[in-house]
Motif scaffolding. Structure first.
Motif, PDB file in Angstrom:
ATOM      1  N   ILE A 105       0.459  -1.241   7.656  1.00 29.26           N
ATOM      2  CA  ILE A 105      -0.412  -2.113   6.864  1.00 29.26           C
ATOM      3  C   ILE A 105      -1.369  -1.255   6.047  1.00 29.26           C
ATOM      4  O   ILE A 105      -1.985  -0.327   6.573  1.00 29.26           O
ATOM      5  CB  ILE A 105      -1.238  -3.043   7.786  1.00 29.26           C
ATOM      6  CG1 ILE A 105      -0.320  -3.896   8.646  1.00 29.26           C
ATOM      7  CG2 ILE A 105      -2.183  -3.912   6.954  1.00 29.26           C
ATOM      8  CD1 ILE A 105      -1.037  -4.628   9.767  1.00 29.26           C
ATOM      9  N   LYS A 106      -1.485  -1.613   4.763  1.00 26.89           N
ATOM     10  CA  LYS A 106      -2.474  -0.963   3.900  1.00 26.89           C
ATOM     11  C   LYS A 106      -3.350  -2.057   3.299  1.00 26.89           C
ATOM     12  O   LYS A 106      -2.854  -3.012   2.704  1.00 26.89           O
ATOM     13  CB  LYS A 106      -1.812  -0.165   2.790  1.00 26.89           C
ATOM     14  CG  LYS A 106      -2.825   0.548   1.917  1.00 26.89           C
ATOM     15  CD  LYS A 106      -2.178   1.402   0.869  1.00 26.89           C
ATOM     16  CE  LYS A 106      -3.297   2.084   0.071  1.00 26.89           C
ATOM     17  NZ  LYS A 106      -2.757   2.805  -1.061  1.00 26.89           N
ATOM     18  N   ALA A 107      -4.673  -1.902   3.464  1.00 28.09           N
ATOM     19  CA  ALA A 107      -5.619  -2.873   2.910  1.00 28.09           C
ATOM     20  C   ALA A 107      -5.743  -2.679   1.408  1.00 28.09           C
ATOM     21  O   ALA A 107      -5.681  -1.554   0.902  1.00 28.09           O
ATOM     22  CB  ALA A 107      -6.981  -2.716   3.579  1.00 28.09           C
ATOM     23  N   GLY A 108      -5.930  -3.781   0.704  1.00 25.08           N
ATOM     24  CA  GLY A 108      -6.115  -3.745  -0.738  1.00 25.08           C
ATOM     25  C   GLY A 108      -7.482  -3.212  -1.126  1.00 25.08           C
ATOM     26  O   GLY A 108      -8.280  -2.781  -0.285  1.00 25.08           O
ATOM     27  N   SER A 109      -7.776  -3.285  -2.420  1.00 21.55           N
ATOM     28  CA  SER A 109      -9.011  -2.699  -2.959  1.00 21.55           C
ATOM     29  C   SER A 109     -10.281  -3.377  -2.466  1.00 21.55           C
ATOM     30  O   SER A 109     -11.360  -2.802  -2.534  1.00 21.55           O
ATOM     31  CB  SER A 109      -8.970  -2.735  -4.488  1.00 21.55           C
ATOM     32  OG  SER A 109      -8.902  -4.075  -4.934  1.00 21.55           O
TER      33      SER A 109
END
Length: 176
Positions: free
Chosen positions: A143-147
């Motif tokens: 999982i990668k969080a957005g800006s």
């Protein structure tokens, strides 16, 4: 006895049956209905809004800056749990697996969710608020969080554990 003629004995027994029915039926409907005992309300959890969620630093198995709130249950014991994870902008949880089926819902922000042991574009899903994924036990994902960062809600049946596909990615092994 010719048809249409009812004997007094038959008439009396029919009348008695009708009267009994008329008397007993209302009583049967007014009798108290047995109920189950009231459930233990001390186990009820109510969180009226996001401002009432109690955030804490996430365990060291999560990237630095991640926060967590246990909404219900105990992740270290058998049984249902629900927790929330607050990921800072751009933070990344490398490929990992869980020992349980995981139900993940995006509450706010957005994420890139990868299924598999690599980051191929075919395995990536962009997810925003309301996005949901069910991951069966031991399915690798990242999982990668957005800006703007993201808040995720995770539910499952404990106990909860997390194993990184590549042990070098585990913050417990890198000192975060």
């Amino acid at each position: 006895m010719p048809p249409g003629n009812i004997s007094r004995k038959h008439f009396a027994s029919s009348a008695l049956l009708l009267c009994t029915t008329l008397i007993v039926t209302p009583l049967a409907h007014s009798a108290p209905v047995p109920t189950e005992p009231a459930p233990d309300q001390s186990a009820v959890t109510i969180i009226p809004g996001s401002d009432a969620v109690k955030w804490q630093p996430a365990p060291v198995m999560f990237p630095h800056g991640t926060k967590m709130a246990i909404l219900t249950g105990d992740t270290s014991k058998p049984g249902p749990f629900t927790l929330r994870v607050m990921m800072p902008s751009g933070s990344f949880i490398p490929p990992h697996t869980h020992n349980l089926d995981e139900m993940l819902t995006v509450i706010s922000g957005d994420i890139q969710h990868f299924v598999g042991q690599d980051f191929s574009a075919t395995q990536q899903r962009n997810m925003g608020p309301g996005g949901f994924v069910h991951l069966p036990v031991n399915v690798p994902h990242a999982i990668k969080a957005g800006s703007q960062g993201a808040v995720l809600q995770v539910s499952g049946m404990g106990p909860f554990s997390m194993t990184y596909v590549n042990p070098q990615d585990d913050p417990r092994n890198t000192g975060r």
